[in-house]
Design a protein around this motif. Structure first.
Motif, short mmCIF file in Angstrom:
data_model
loop_
_atom_site.label_atom_id
_atom_site.label_comp_id
_atom_site.label_asym_id
_atom_site.label_seq_id
_atom_site.Cartn_x
_atom_site.Cartn_y
_atom_site.Cartn_z
N ALA A 145 62.16 5.35 50.74
CA ALA A 145 62.16 4.83 49.37
C ALA A 145 63.56 4.40 48.95
CB ALA A 145 61.62 5.89 48.42
N ASP A 146 64.55 5.17 49.35
CA ASP A 146 65.93 4.83 49.00
C ASP A 146 66.34 3.50 49.64
OD1 ASP A 146 66.19 7.11 47.48
OD2 ASP A 146 67.28 8.25 49.01
N PHE A 147 65.84 3.24 50.84
CA PHE A 147 66.16 1.95 51.46
C PHE A 147 65.49 0.80 50.71
CE2 PHE A 147 65.36 -1.53 54.47
CZ PHE A 147 66.67 -1.83 54.79
N LEU A 148 64.30 1.01 50.22
CA LEU A 148 63.63 -0.03 49.43
C LEU A 148 64.45 -0.36 48.19
CD1 LEU A 148 59.88 1.09 49.62
CD2 LEU A 148 61.00 -0.75 50.91
N VAL A 149 64.94 0.67 47.52
CA VAL A 149 65.77 0.45 46.33
C VAL A 149 67.04 -0.30 46.71
CG1 VAL A 149 67.09 1.58 44.50
CG2 VAL A 149 64.85 2.48 45.14
N PHE A 150 67.64 0.11 47.83
CA PHE A 150 68.86 -0.56 48.32
C PHE A 150 68.58 -2.04 48.59
CE2 PHE A 150 70.83 -2.20 52.21
CZ PHE A 150 72.16 -2.25 51.83
N ALA A 151 67.49 -2.33 49.28
CA ALA A 151 67.17 -3.72 49.63
C ALA A 151 66.95 -4.57 48.38
CB ALA A 151 65.93 -3.75 50.52
#
Length: 421
Positions: A145-151
């Motif tokens: 989920a944190d990577f989705l936010v980052f992207a």
């Protein structure tokens, strides 16, 4: 993906139907998109009628036939006592292949964001199902989920972008390369590409897919963690979706309907439900055949493919879940879902499992909400079709050749666990 009317014009000669004049063809190609952008429902319906005439006997016929596999009759759906250990294999795979923990640019991605979203939903569903290693499941869901936010932040447009791959093998890599090559020829690379991410689809709707699934996954993460950052990210994705016009590819629009309906479920904000209903009226319902032996399928050969058909059903289910009983749109949506299930369930019952990842997810969504969908389930033989898919998936899993995503498998484990309660 192909525009409905573009598909129609391409098959006109093969069907022996007189080819439209060049000027008429150009107008026909624009008609559906223009009507949708103007929110002109009569215009949308007129464009679809033109398509039906042009397609002739190809109406509702998939551009590629589905591959059905009848499962071994000895294989039975899972029992609740089997559930706890059955996400260990996917969890081990996720740990080993978690490329999102190192990726920093779109080109670094090994798969689109939809795959990362599936990890979030799968780990959370498995945890809710009582699977082993609950803290590790939560940790892996959070990392994804944190990577989705980052992207989303890296793209800078509030939507969830697509990897800006160049020379990547496979179908999705070829699509990215083709899109970027066209953008270069049009002098629009700076408009569509940022930091290795494709951030604009030039109104084709290609970004609706990952935007819808990533946003919905972050809503699930918010519900599990109560971290407002995930809700804020999902809201941005929904707000972006609300600014985009519908497109002639019916399944693309369904991803936005799915996201917006879930935003309404989580926040209670009526604007999301209003937007989801409008997209459905203009971008999903008009493309479904209302009569004939293929009633319930979508008109054009691309969306007549079973996998895209079920993707569209996901949007209908999410929206129906949010509609009050007295809502004026409910009868049409209920009819569309029922017809869509009935026509494809008959194929699966007669021929076997196919497109297991998407069909598994949709059947689990329906069967996990029997109080709401019980009548539809009974009238469309959904139970029998679902059992065929369940057996196919379990057979693959036992043979160590699973073809379903973490999200669909986790949802199946959760459904199975809840049956015993």
């Amino acid at each position: 993906m192909k525009n409905l009317l573009l598909v129609l014009v391409g098959v006109v000669s093969a069907l022996g139907i007189p080819r439209l004049a060049a000027a008429d063809t150009a107008e026909a190609l624009k008609a559906l998109a223009v009507a949708q952008a103007a929110k002109d429902l009569p215009g949308v319906e007129a464009a679809v009628k033109l398509g039906i005439v042009a397609l002739g006997d190809k109406v509702g016929v998939p551009e590629e036939a589905s591959e059905f596999v009848e499962p071994d009759e000895e294989v039975k759906p899972l029992a609740a006592d089997q559930v706890p250990e059955l996400f260990n294999q996917p969890l081990a795979y996720i740990r080993e292949h978690a490329w999102w923990k190192q990726a920093r640019q779109g080109a670094d991605c090994q798969a689109p964001l939809r795959a990362v979203a599936s990890v979030v939903e799968g780990c959370l569903a498995a945890r809710a199902a009582g699977c082993e290693h609950p803290e590790e499941l939560l940790a892996e869901a959070k990392a994804a989920a944190d990577f989705l936010v980052f992207a989303q932040k890296a793209g800078g447009r509030d939507n969830f972008p697509f990897p800006g791959w160049r020379e990547k093998k496979g179908k999705l890599g070829a699509l990215a390369e083709k899109f970027l090559s066209k953008a270069e020829a049009a002098g629009k690379v700076e408009e569509v590409l940022h930091d290795g991410w494709i951030i604009d689809d030039l109104k084709a709707g290609d970004l609706f897919f990952d935007n819808g699934l990533a946003g919905a996954a972050l809503l699930a993460m918010y519900e599990a963690s109560k971290d407002e950052a995930y809700l804020a990210s999902a809201r941005k994705a929904g707000e972006w979706a609300m600014t985009r016009p519908c497109v002639p590819n019916w399944n693309y629009n369904s991803f936005s309907v799915h996201l917006l309906a879930n935003l309404h479920r989580v926040t209670g904000d009526a604007k999301y439900l209003t937007a989801a209903k409008e997209i459905c009226r203009l971008g999903i319902l008009p493309g479904q055949l209302k009569e004939g032996p293929l009633a319930g399928r979508w008109v054009d050969p691309h969306n007549a493919k079973l996998v895209y058909h079920f993707i569209i059903l996901r949007g209908l289910i999410s929206l129906l879940t949010e509609l009050p009983e007295a809502d004026a749109d409910r009868p049409a949506l209920t009819q569309a879902l029922s017809a869509g299930l009935k026509v494809r369930n008959a194929e699966i019952i007669a021929q076997g499992g196919t497109s297991p990842d998407t069909t598994l997810e949709i059947y689990c969504r329906l069967l996990s909400d029997r109080p709401r969908f019980g009548e539809i389930i009974a009238q469309t033989e959904t139970e029998a079709a679902a059992k065929m898919i369940f057996r196919s998936v379990v057979e693959e899993f036992k043979n160590e050749h699973p073809t379903v995503s973490p999200g669909s498998w986790g949802r199946y484990l959760l459904l199975t666990a809840r049956k015993s309660k």
